[in-house]
Design an enzyme around this catalytic site. Structure first.
Site, PDB file in Angstrom:
ATOM      1  N   CYS A   1      -2.735   9.773   2.000  1.00  0.00           N
ATOM      2  CA  CYS A   1      -2.318   8.622   1.348  1.00  0.00           C
ATOM      3  C   CYS A   1      -2.937   8.676   0.015  1.00  0.00           C
ATOM      4  O   CYS A   1      -3.126   9.215  -0.782  1.00  0.00           O
ATOM      5  CB  CYS A   1      -2.262   6.855   1.482  1.00  0.00           C
ATOM      6  SG  CYS A   1      -3.782   6.418   2.098  1.00  0.00           S
TER       7      CYS A   1
ATOM      8  N   GLU B   1       0.928  -0.918  -0.180  1.00  0.00           N
ATOM      9  CA  GLU B   1       0.233   0.218  -0.298  1.00  0.00           C
ATOM     10  C   GLU B   1       1.202   1.132   0.022  1.00  0.00           C
ATOM     11  O   GLU B   1       1.262   1.516   1.200  1.00  0.00           O
ATOM     12  CB  GLU B   1      -1.292  -0.063   1.372  1.00  0.00           C
ATOM     13  CG  GLU B   1      -1.499  -1.482   1.306  1.00  0.00           C
ATOM     14  CD  GLU B   1      -3.074  -1.308   0.353  1.00  0.00           C
ATOM     15  OE1 GLU B   1      -3.347  -0.310  -0.145  1.00  0.00           O
ATOM     16  OE2 GLU B   1      -2.994  -2.689  -0.027  1.00  0.00           O
TER      17      GLU B   1
HETATM   18  P1  NDP Z   1       7.743   5.472   5.053  1.00  0.00           P
HETATM   19  O1  NDP Z   1       8.169   4.420   4.050  1.00  0.00           O
HETATM   20  O2  NDP Z   1       9.407   5.928   5.563  1.00  0.00           O
HETATM   21  O3  NDP Z   1       7.925   3.933   5.821  1.00  0.00           O
HETATM   22  C1  NDP Z   1       6.576   2.989   6.772  1.00  0.00           C
HETATM   23  C2  NDP Z   1       7.162   1.913   7.285  1.00  0.00           C
HETATM   24  O4  NDP Z   1       8.490   1.342   6.838  1.00  0.00           O
HETATM   25  C3  NDP Z   1       7.969   2.432   8.290  1.00  0.00           C
HETATM   26  O5  NDP Z   1       7.382   1.659   9.284  1.00  0.00           O
HETATM   27  C4  NDP Z   1       9.297   2.175   7.868  1.00  0.00           C
HETATM   28  O6  NDP Z   1       9.926   2.569   9.680  1.00  0.00           O
HETATM   29  C5  NDP Z   1       9.581   1.345   7.893  1.00  0.00           C
HETATM   30  N1  NDP Z   1      11.419   0.895   6.474  1.00  0.00           N
HETATM   31  C6  NDP Z   1      11.445   2.077   6.675  1.00  0.00           C
HETATM   32  N2  NDP Z   1      12.956   1.309   5.944  1.00  0.00           N
HETATM   33  C7  NDP Z   1      12.394   0.206   5.954  1.00  0.00           C
HETATM   34  C8  NDP Z   1      13.643  -1.057   5.118  1.00  0.00           C
HETATM   35  N3  NDP Z   1      14.584  -1.031   4.381  1.00  0.00           N
HETATM   36  N4  NDP Z   1      13.013  -1.956   4.847  1.00  0.00           N
HETATM   37  C9  NDP Z   1      11.649  -2.614   5.663  1.00  0.00           C
HETATM   38  N5  NDP Z   1      10.923  -1.920   6.681  1.00  0.00           N
HETATM   39  C10 NDP Z   1      11.218  -0.417   6.771  1.00  0.00           C
HETATM   40  O7  NDP Z   1       6.488   5.911   4.999  1.00  0.00           O
HETATM   41  P2  NDP Z   1       5.928   6.588   6.220  1.00  0.00           P
HETATM   42  O8  NDP Z   1       6.250   6.103   7.320  1.00  0.00           O
HETATM   43  O9  NDP Z   1       7.103   8.325   5.748  1.00  0.00           O
HETATM   44  O10 NDP Z   1       4.824   6.925   6.210  1.00  0.00           O
HETATM   45  C11 NDP Z   1       4.568   7.779   4.692  1.00  0.00           C
HETATM   46  C12 NDP Z   1       3.632   7.157   3.171  1.00  0.00           C
HETATM   47  O11 NDP Z   1       3.310   5.898   3.788  1.00  0.00           O
HETATM   48  C13 NDP Z   1       3.020   7.947   2.398  1.00  0.00           C
HETATM   49  O12 NDP Z   1       3.925   7.581   1.013  1.00  0.00           O
HETATM   50  C14 NDP Z   1       1.415   7.879   2.319  1.00  0.00           C
HETATM   51  O13 NDP Z   1       0.971   7.719   0.781  1.00  0.00           O
HETATM   52  C15 NDP Z   1       1.961   5.895   2.501  1.00  0.00           C
HETATM   53  N6  NDP Z   1       0.618   5.588   3.270  1.00  0.00           N
HETATM   54  C16 NDP Z   1       0.340   4.819   1.838  1.00  0.00           C
HETATM   55  C17 NDP Z   1      -0.699   4.294   2.161  1.00  0.00           C
HETATM   56  C18 NDP Z   1      -2.193   3.105   1.752  1.00  0.00           C
HETATM   57  O14 NDP Z   1      -2.986   2.516   2.133  1.00  0.00           O
HETATM   58  N7  NDP Z   1      -1.859   3.030   0.543  1.00  0.00           N
HETATM   59  C19 NDP Z   1      -2.335   4.420   3.863  1.00  0.00           C
HETATM   60  C20 NDP Z   1      -1.028   5.343   4.620  1.00  0.00           C
HETATM   61  C21 NDP Z   1      -0.153   6.026   4.288  1.00  0.00           C
HETATM   62  P3  NDP Z   1      10.964   4.022  10.185  1.00  0.00           P
HETATM   63  O15 NDP Z   1       9.287   4.611  10.170  1.00  0.00           O
HETATM   64  O16 NDP Z   1      10.930   3.748  11.608  1.00  0.00           O
HETATM   65  O17 NDP Z   1      12.242   3.705   9.181  1.00  0.00           O
END
Ligand code: NDP
Length: 480
Positions: free
Chosen positions: A255, A221
């Site tokens: 999102c 997502e």
């Molecule tokens: P990120 O992509 O920065 O992070 C998402 C998750 O992935 C976090 O828990 C993060 O940890 C983790 N993560 C980071 N690097 C890695 C890795 N290499 N391997 C595995 N996990 C990793 O997104 P955000 O948290 O900034 O959220 C915002 C984004 O989410 C926006 O782009 C938004 O559009 C999207 N989104 C999409 C939705 C949907 O349903 N389509 C709904 C809600 C949001 P950490 O934060 O600890 O770095």
């Protein structure tokens, strides 16, 4: 005293330990009947609902969003938990399928079995609702879950797992592992049976690469750049109201929020006036009556500022706010007009309280422009014509379309949610969401020997001749 560093568990140890415990829990959970799991999950949701005030406090502290928004998020999550719990048996029951003429001697059925352990990696913007879309549907399908919340919202994640534990469930079917992205990477590598990732497209690609190492399936997502279209005959007050909410609600950190508006020429001036009136004096800040709060991810303000500056430098006009609206950690509303379609503000996800309004000739041009995005999460269409709404829903290259509202799908448990293109693949919510976290098994049972036996090392020439005859007679007929 010397410390033996090898005895201090690393992040990787913690994650692997959680997955091991989850694997054990999954045996118990997956072995329960759907009705038993439903009872557990409905009890879970009722504890979440009863204690929502404390969850709202945690979400508000961690994200900076107003308490009412946090409450709305919890309500939506509870709706989905309830739907998943109540519908898993109906959706995932074993079902017979017709075997067809050639295999008439077989009884055939399809089963949906639990996968085992699902690793859920979630974002910070809706730290309850968004991961619950994966957690609830995974659990209802009979899986144990190890949840890695964003490092910005660890206590929200811990709250959910602690609440599950408080039910005195004999096994940790829902656990939370906190930490940064590296912890997410450990989870994707820890031998889980599926990863449910919600977050940015850039991170999704990294997680997918990690999953590829072990061929671990993944549902993504990702981000969005959703368009809202205002067509002829639209109720302009409703369109402006929803556009304001879709663009500014949760400080634009949604999102499937509204980032682009395409409005038909004849309505553009009136629509812009109504939108401007609705967003000009929004209350932004930490006060109890604020309509939205701070930007949760501090560095996102730089993205917003850079996109606004780029849009203006390239000929766009600001009718509300401008670069000065960015006053970290807050961003005041920004409404931009006539922004080139290839500018950053129209191409990249903004994730802030800004919106671009561009004029179009008609609905078809609006759809064409909406479809130029590499993202394809959701879209909204405001129109006075049912036929136009249906045409837009047919042609928009997205996973969810709301007609005469925004985010109309959010509380409907039965509707699958997910995107196309850079917004990801796979579905959470609805029957598809339950099946997403199930392993499909096809079963046949031979009821009697086939009159036409072709699966033998000693085929009869007569059987082959009959097969050839049937092939041409049944399938070879001219269709027109
Ligand atoms: P990120 O992509 O920065 O992070 C998402 C998750 O992935 C976090 O828990 C993060 O940890 C983790 N993560 C980071 N690097 C890695 C890795 N290499 N391997 C595995 N996990 C990793 O997104 P955000 O948290 O900034 O959220 C915002 C984004 O989410 C926006 O782009 C938004 O559009 C999207 N989104 C999409 C939705 C949907 O349903 N389509 C709904 C809600 C949001 P950490 O934060 O600890 O770095």
């Amino acid at each position: 005293m010397t410390i033996d560093e090898t005895s201090i568990p690393t992040d990787r140890d913690r994650v692997e330990d959680a997955v091991r415990r989850a694997r054990h829990a999954a045996r118990w959970w997956g072995g329960l009947s759907h009705d038993d799991r439903k009872d557990w999950l409905l009890e879970f949701k009722s504890v979440v609902a009863r204690n929502s005030a404390s969850l709202v406090d945690v979400v508000r502290e961690e994200t900076g969003k107003p308490a009412d928004d946090a409450l709305l998020e919890v309500m939506l999550a509870v709706e989905h938990l309830t739907w998943a719990a109540k519908n898993a048996r109906r959706v995932l029951r074993e079902r017979s399928v017709l075997p067809g003429l050639v295999s008439a001697n077989q009884a055939a059925s399809v089963r949906y079995e639990p996968m085992g352990v699902v690793g859920v990696i979630g974002p910070w913007n809706y730290p309850v609702y968004t991961p619950m879309g994966s957690i609830a549907y995974s659990m209802a399908a009979g899986n144990a879950v190890v949840f890695k919340p964003s490092e910005l919202t660890p206590r929200t994640g811990a709250w959910l797992a602690d609440t599950w534990d408080s039910l005195s469930a004999p096994h940790p079917v829902l656990q939370t592992v906190v930490g940064d992205g590296a912890v997410g990477a450990h989870l994707a590598r820890a031998g889980v049976d599926k990863v449910a990732f919600t977050g940015s497209t850039a991170t999704a690609k990294k997680v997918m690469a990690t999953c590829a190492e072990s061929l671990t399936p993944i549902v993504v997502e990702g981000g969005g750049k959703d368009a809202l279209i205002v067509d002829e005959g639209a109720d302009l007050d409703a369109a402006a109201e929803f556009a304001a909410f879709g663009a500014m609600g949760n400080a634009g950190q949604t999102c499937a929020g509204v980032e682009r508006v395409y409005v038909v020429d004849a309505l553009a001036d009136r629509f812009v006036d109504k939108l401007v009136a609705r967003v000009t004096n929004l209350r932004v800040g930490d006060a109890a009556d604020a309509q939205y709060g701070r930007m949760t991810l501090p560095r996102q303000v730089d993205v917003v500022r850079s996109q606004v500056e780029d849009a203006l430098a390239r000929g766009g006009r600001a009718v509300v706010g401008g670069p000065e609206s960015v006053r970290p950690p807050y961003v005041d509303p920004v409404v931009l007009l006539d922004v080139p379609e290839d500018s950053e503000a129209q191409v990249e996800e903004t994730f802030g309280p800004t919106v671009v309004v561009n004029r179009v000739r008609d609905l078809d041009e609006a759809i064409d422009r909406a479809n130029t995005s590499k993202y394809g999460l959701g879209a909204s269409v405001f129109t006075g014509s049912d036929a136009a709404g249906r045409r837009a829903a047919d042609r928009l290259r997205v996973g969810v379309v709301s007609i005469n509202s925004v985010l109309g799908f959010a509380a409907i448990g039965a509707l699958p949610f997910g995107g196309v293109g850079d917004s990801g693949f796979g579905r959470i919510h609805g029957a598809d969401g339950l099946r997403e976290f199930s392993r499909v098994k096809s079963v046949t049972r031979q009821r009697f020997s086939a009159p036409l036996n072709l699966v033998t090392m000693t085929r009869k020439r007569r059987d082959v001749a009959v097969a050839r005859f049937l092939l041409t007679k049944i399938h070879g007929r001219r269709r027109r």
